[in-house]
Motif scaffolding. Structure first.
Motif, short mmCIF file in Angstrom:
data_model
loop_
_atom_site.label_atom_id
_atom_site.label_comp_id
_atom_site.label_asym_id
_atom_site.label_seq_id
_atom_site.Cartn_x
_atom_site.Cartn_y
_atom_site.Cartn_z
N MET A 186 -2.50 1.21 -60.94
CA MET A 186 -3.72 0.44 -60.79
C MET A 186 -3.02 -0.87 -60.19
SD MET A 186 -6.63 -1.04 -63.28
CE MET A 186 -5.75 0.08 -64.77
N GLU A 187 -3.72 -1.34 -59.29
CA GLU A 187 -3.27 -2.65 -58.62
C GLU A 187 -4.46 -3.65 -58.24
OE1 GLU A 187 -2.26 -1.66 -54.11
OE2 GLU A 187 -1.53 -0.26 -55.34
N LEU A 188 -4.05 -4.92 -57.96
CA LEU A 188 -5.30 -5.64 -57.48
C LEU A 188 -4.87 -5.90 -55.89
CD1 LEU A 188 -7.27 -7.51 -58.44
CD2 LEU A 188 -5.59 -9.42 -58.82
N SER A 189 -6.06 -5.81 -55.35
CA SER A 189 -5.77 -5.82 -53.76
C SER A 189 -5.07 -7.37 -53.36
CB SER A 189 -7.10 -5.92 -53.27
OG SER A 189 -8.09 -7.01 -53.37
N GLU A 190 -4.60 -7.25 -52.23
CA GLU A 190 -3.89 -8.07 -51.64
C GLU A 190 -4.50 -9.62 -51.81
OE1 GLU A 190 -2.08 -7.32 -48.00
OE2 GLU A 190 -1.09 -5.32 -48.54
N ASP A 191 -5.93 -9.34 -51.23
CA ASP A 191 -6.58 -10.70 -51.35
C ASP A 191 -7.28 -11.20 -52.88
OD1 ASP A 191 -8.69 -8.92 -51.73
OD2 ASP A 191 -9.91 -9.17 -49.79
N GLY A 192 -6.82 -10.23 -53.57
CA GLY A 192 -7.32 -10.40 -55.37
C GLY A 192 -8.65 -10.17 -55.50
N GLU A 193 -9.62 -9.69 -54.69
CA GLU A 193 -10.94 -9.48 -54.90
C GLU A 193 -11.29 -8.04 -55.57
OE1 GLU A 193 -13.69 -11.41 -53.18
OE2 GLU A 193 -12.14 -12.95 -52.87
N VAL A 194 -10.60 -7.17 -55.47
CA VAL A 194 -10.95 -5.98 -56.21
C VAL A 194 -9.67 -5.16 -56.67
CG1 VAL A 194 -12.75 -5.36 -54.37
CG2 VAL A 194 -10.45 -4.71 -53.99
N TRP A 195 -10.16 -4.53 -57.68
CA TRP A 195 -9.16 -3.43 -58.44
C TRP A 195 -9.10 -2.24 -57.77
CZ3 TRP A 195 -5.61 -4.68 -62.32
CH2 TRP A 195 -6.00 -5.95 -62.60
N ILE A 196 -7.96 -1.73 -57.35
CA ILE A 196 -7.66 -0.45 -56.79
C ILE A 196 -6.94 0.51 -57.47
CG2 ILE A 196 -6.93 0.80 -54.60
CD1 ILE A 196 -6.80 -1.98 -53.17
N ILE A 197 -7.51 1.41 -57.93
CA ILE A 197 -6.94 2.59 -58.79
C ILE A 197 -6.89 4.07 -58.31
CG2 ILE A 197 -9.07 3.05 -60.04
CD1 ILE A 197 -7.61 3.31 -62.33
N THR A 198 -5.96 4.76 -58.43
CA THR A 198 -5.78 5.95 -57.74
C THR A 198 -5.13 7.18 -59.05
OG1 THR A 198 -4.65 5.41 -55.89
CG2 THR A 198 -4.23 7.82 -56.35
N ASP A 199 -6.11 8.21 -59.05
CA ASP A 199 -5.71 9.26 -60.06
C ASP A 199 -4.58 9.90 -59.73
OD1 ASP A 199 -6.56 11.23 -62.36
OD2 ASP A 199 -6.65 12.27 -60.63
N GLU A 200 -3.50 10.00 -60.40
CA GLU A 200 -2.19 10.64 -59.70
C GLU A 200 -2.24 12.17 -59.69
OE1 GLU A 200 0.89 9.40 -62.19
OE2 GLU A 200 0.72 7.33 -61.91
N GLU A 201 -3.02 12.89 -60.42
CA GLU A 201 -3.21 14.30 -60.39
C GLU A 201 -4.08 14.67 -59.18
OE1 GLU A 201 -5.50 17.60 -63.04
OE2 GLU A 201 -4.34 16.26 -64.20
N THR A 202 -5.22 14.08 -58.81
CA THR A 202 -5.89 14.45 -57.60
C THR A 202 -5.73 13.62 -56.41
OG1 THR A 202 -7.87 12.78 -58.18
CG2 THR A 202 -7.74 15.15 -59.27
N GLY A 203 -5.02 12.43 -56.69
CA GLY A 203 -4.91 11.58 -55.33
C GLY A 203 -6.31 10.83 -54.91
N VAL A 204 -7.29 10.80 -55.83
CA VAL A 204 -8.55 10.16 -55.78
C VAL A 204 -8.42 8.52 -56.01
CG1 VAL A 204 -10.99 9.87 -56.40
CG2 VAL A 204 -9.80 12.09 -55.93
N THR A 205 -8.72 7.84 -54.85
CA THR A 205 -8.62 6.64 -54.98
C THR A 205 -10.04 5.75 -55.02
OG1 THR A 205 -6.37 6.56 -54.07
CG2 THR A 205 -7.45 4.51 -54.14
#
Length: 73
Positions: free
Chosen positions: A1-20
């Motif tokens: 899980m990471e915070l976007s570069e502009d600090g506006e949104v959280w970005i998350i990826t499911d490692e098993e499926t690759g869905v983000t």
């Protein structure tokens, strides 16, 4: 899980499926990921509630065919 570069949104990826997905908060991003992974896995969603239909401008009592309106397909 990471915070976007502009600090506006959280970005998350499911490692098993690759869905983000992303969300305005960590919790929202996790909720969105749950829905996206379920869709990826072909799990059917729940039918819309009457209230949700009304919010889309659809009167559930007038939908006598029993089919979902095009906007919900």
């Amino acid at each position: 899980m990471e915070l976007s570069e502009d600090g506006e949104v959280w970005i998350i990826t499911d490692e098993e499926t690759g869905v983000t997905t992303e969300g305005e908060t960590r919790e929202h991003a996790l909720e969105m990921l749950d829905d996206a992974v379920a869709a990826y896995n072909g799990e059917a969603g729940r039918p819309p509630t009457d209230e949700e239909l009304r919010e889309l401008g659809i009167d559930p009592e007038e939908n006598t065919s029993g089919e979902l309106p095009d906007v919900l397909k």
